[in-house]
Design an enzyme around this catalytic site. Sequence first.
Site, PDB file in Angstrom:
ATOM      1  CG  ASP A 182      -1.966  -1.087   1.183  1.00  0.00           C
ATOM      2  OD1 ASP A 182      -2.371  -1.453   0.059  1.00  0.00           O
ATOM      3  OD2 ASP A 182      -2.380  -1.567   2.254  1.00  0.00           O
ATOM      4  CE1 TYR A 242       4.496  -7.074   3.433  1.00  0.00           C
ATOM      5  CE2 TYR A 242       3.860  -9.378   3.622  1.00  0.00           C
ATOM      6  CZ  TYR A 242       3.879  -8.192   2.912  1.00  0.00           C
ATOM      7  OH  TYR A 242       3.283  -8.125   1.673  1.00  0.00           O
TER       8      TYR A 242
END
Length: 243
Positions: free
Chosen positions: A51, A109
């Site tokens: 994003d 992540y």
Amino acid sequence: MNVKLKLQYDGTAYHGWQIQPNGVTIQEMLINAVKKITGDDVNIIGCGRTDAGVHALNYVCNFHTNAKIPAERIPYALNTYLPDDIRVFNAEFADDNFHAKNSAVRKRYIYQILNSDINDVFMCKYAWHYKFPLDIENMQKAAEAFLGEHDFIGFASSGFTVKTTVRTIYSLDVTKSGNIVTIDVVGNGFLYNMVRIIAGTLAYVGSGKIDRHDMENIIKSKCRENAGITAPPQGLFLKEVYY
């Protein structure tokens, strides 16, 4: 030839990875650079979407071209036409059936939290400033509830389109060095904003807003309102993709 690229980027100035009409994206910048070195209008396949404001330390993508460029020269050629906040650091020729997204089996992540009274000028683009004291031990205990296969629909933002919301988390660790708290998670895939919601939920555990003993029931509830907030994007980094 099927070219596999590895790159890193600072997502601060971009509207995420995927090309879109109303904002500059990483994919768009890369397509333009590939066009300049190959002459081809290519479809660049990314390992997933990131994003706006999210960063990548080791992002993987691929594209097909007939241009005859040695693989070892491709990073240098592309970086000539890319801005300084996007760097290609590796290129290789992959099998024709390699697909950056569909061939991936795990992703890793990390999420960074700056846990201090006052924000840091140099860290504000790369960590979530959270001023309330965090209990790292409680956060790690709560993290254990995420391990394994679960339906994580309660940890996803609306707007996603996937066949199933079941995912497997292989590891989830919370550590602290100085005033930087790092949440490190490996899974077979992640729903829309899932890592950021996990980070926000664990921060709420660390600050006492959520009881760590309730985490298993929060996951089982499949209710977004029971989890914590969606942590802001700047603390999130795609660290590694496994094939």
